[in-house]
Design a protein around this motif. Structure first.
Motif, PDB file in Angstrom:
ATOM      1  N   CYS A  39      60.186   4.571  54.083  1.00 52.24           N
ATOM      2  CA  CYS A  39      59.814   4.253  55.469  1.00 52.24           C
ATOM      3  C   CYS A  39      59.145   2.877  55.583  1.00 52.24           C
ATOM      4  N   HIS A  40      59.633   2.074  56.523  1.00 55.59           N
ATOM      5  CA  HIS A  40      59.115   0.710  56.708  1.00 55.59           C
ATOM      6  C   HIS A  40      57.813   0.686  57.513  1.00 55.59           C
ATOM      7  N   GLY A  41      57.223  -0.503  57.591  1.00 51.55           N
ATOM      8  CA  GLY A  41      55.950  -0.675  58.284  1.00 51.55           C
ATOM      9  C   GLY A  41      56.075  -1.184  59.707  1.00 51.55           C
ATOM     10  N   SER A  91      62.678  15.165  47.771  1.00 52.88           N
ATOM     11  CA  SER A  91      61.672  15.372  46.724  1.00 52.88           C
ATOM     12  C   SER A  91      60.462  14.465  46.899  1.00 52.88           C
ATOM     13  N   ALA A  92      60.638  13.370  47.664  1.00 53.30           N
ATOM     14  CA  ALA A  92      59.513  12.456  47.881  1.00 53.30           C
ATOM     15  C   ALA A  92      59.734  11.639  49.147  1.00 53.30           C
ATOM     16  N   ILE A  93      58.627  11.269  49.797  1.00 53.70           N
ATOM     17  CA  ILE A  93      58.674  10.333  50.920  1.00 53.70           C
ATOM     18  C   ILE A  93      57.740   9.176  50.598  1.00 53.70           C
ATOM     19  N   VAL A  94      58.239   7.962  50.859  1.00 52.89           N
ATOM     20  CA  VAL A  94      57.504   6.746  50.509  1.00 52.89           C
ATOM     21  C   VAL A  94      57.381   5.898  51.764  1.00 52.89           C
ATOM     22  N   GLY A  95      56.183   5.381  52.038  1.00 52.87           N
ATOM     23  CA  GLY A  95      56.017   4.518  53.201  1.00 52.87           C
ATOM     24  C   GLY A  95      55.151   3.323  52.892  1.00 52.87           C
ATOM     25  N   HIS A  96      55.505   2.174  53.486  1.00 56.84           N
ATOM     26  CA  HIS A  96      54.724   0.953  53.292  1.00 56.84           C
ATOM     27  C   HIS A  96      53.960   0.609  54.565  1.00 56.84           C
TER      28      HIS A  96
END
Length: 256
Positions: A32-34, A100-105
């Motif tokens: 996920c972007h910022g 399995s994972a969510i990533v956000g900056h």
């Protein structure tokens, strides 16, 4: 391995556009972007490619009102973006994939934490340079008089260096941000959910101390400070990808 464009409707019927880095794995990681960014941001692309290289399918997408996705850009919208993320996760669940994972900056880091605080179905969450106190950072972006102008006019236009309007802050969107309490939300994250916070020691947008605040309150938390890194990890993309990848792979290993 291939990249393909996928369109997913959110609950408002707006089309969210994303790029799937397909490896054939059942597990998928959503990136996920910022704020005012897109899925094409260097950090988004590099993280997705790093996952793809390790055989893990990744999906990077634009929140509504950003990039190629439909809808209007709103200044606050944190919880609304968490619902966009929910729509994406449900889409892949319907296609028999396991997120399995969510990533956000940056703002995306707050969004993945908000998602984890409401929905307790993702085992691994990665918050890259998220902001702990959303009351901070507004003045730097929109100027000191923003509150008075909004009270008088109902909105405030933020202009770029050329004097063109970049985006509009309405009273509703401002209050949405001010009423989003990351501290309270993080207390709701399930203790079995593994959370990694990564932050650059030289972050010029969000103070590195915000990362320490997350570390204090999230139960199952790991903190990694990237020495010398700025907010966008301009010179530290490789280290960022390596740290995030190691944490996600460790989670996949534990779940195996």
């Amino acid at each position: 391995m291939q990249q393909q464009k996928i369109i997913i409707p959110n609950t408002n019927g707006e089309k969210l556009v994303g790029i799937l880095h397909e490896t054939g794995s059942v597990e998928i990681v959503i990136v996920c972007h910022g704020f005012r960014s897109t899925k094409e941001d260097n950090t988004m692309v590099n993280l997705a490619v790093a996952l793809e290289t390790e055989g893990i399918t990744a999906f990077r997408f634009d929140f509504s009102g950003n990039g190629e996705s439909e809808g209007y850009f709103h200044f606050g919208n944190y919880r609304s973006e968490a619902e966009d993320l929910c729509a994406v996760i449900q889409h892949f669940s319907g296609a028999s994939r396991i997120t399995s994972a969510i990533v956000g900056h940056s703002k995306g880091g707050d969004v993945v934490l908000l998602y984890a605080s409401k929905y307790h179905d993702i085992p691994t969450v990665v918050n890259v340079s998220g902001r702990h106190n959303l009351e901070r950072g507004i003045e730097e972006r929109v100027g000191k008089d923003f509150f008075d102008i909004i009270k008088k006019d109902g909105y405030f236009d933020v202009k770029n260096r050329k004097g063109e309007v970049s985006f509009r802050v309405t009273e509703e969107s401002l209050m949405d941000r001010l009423n989003t309490n990351m501290h309270e939300a993080c207390l709701q994250i399930d203790k079995n959910c593994r959370v990694l916070t990564v932050h650059g020691s030289a972050d010029e947008v969000i103070p590195v101390k915000d990362a320490s605040e997350f570390a204090k309150i999230i139960p199952n938390h790991k903190l990694h400070i990237v020495e010398g890194a700025n907010h966008n990890y301009t010179l530290h993309q490789t280290e960022l990808a390596s740290v995030v990848l190691a944490f996600i792979k460790e989670g996949l290993h534990k779940g195996a």
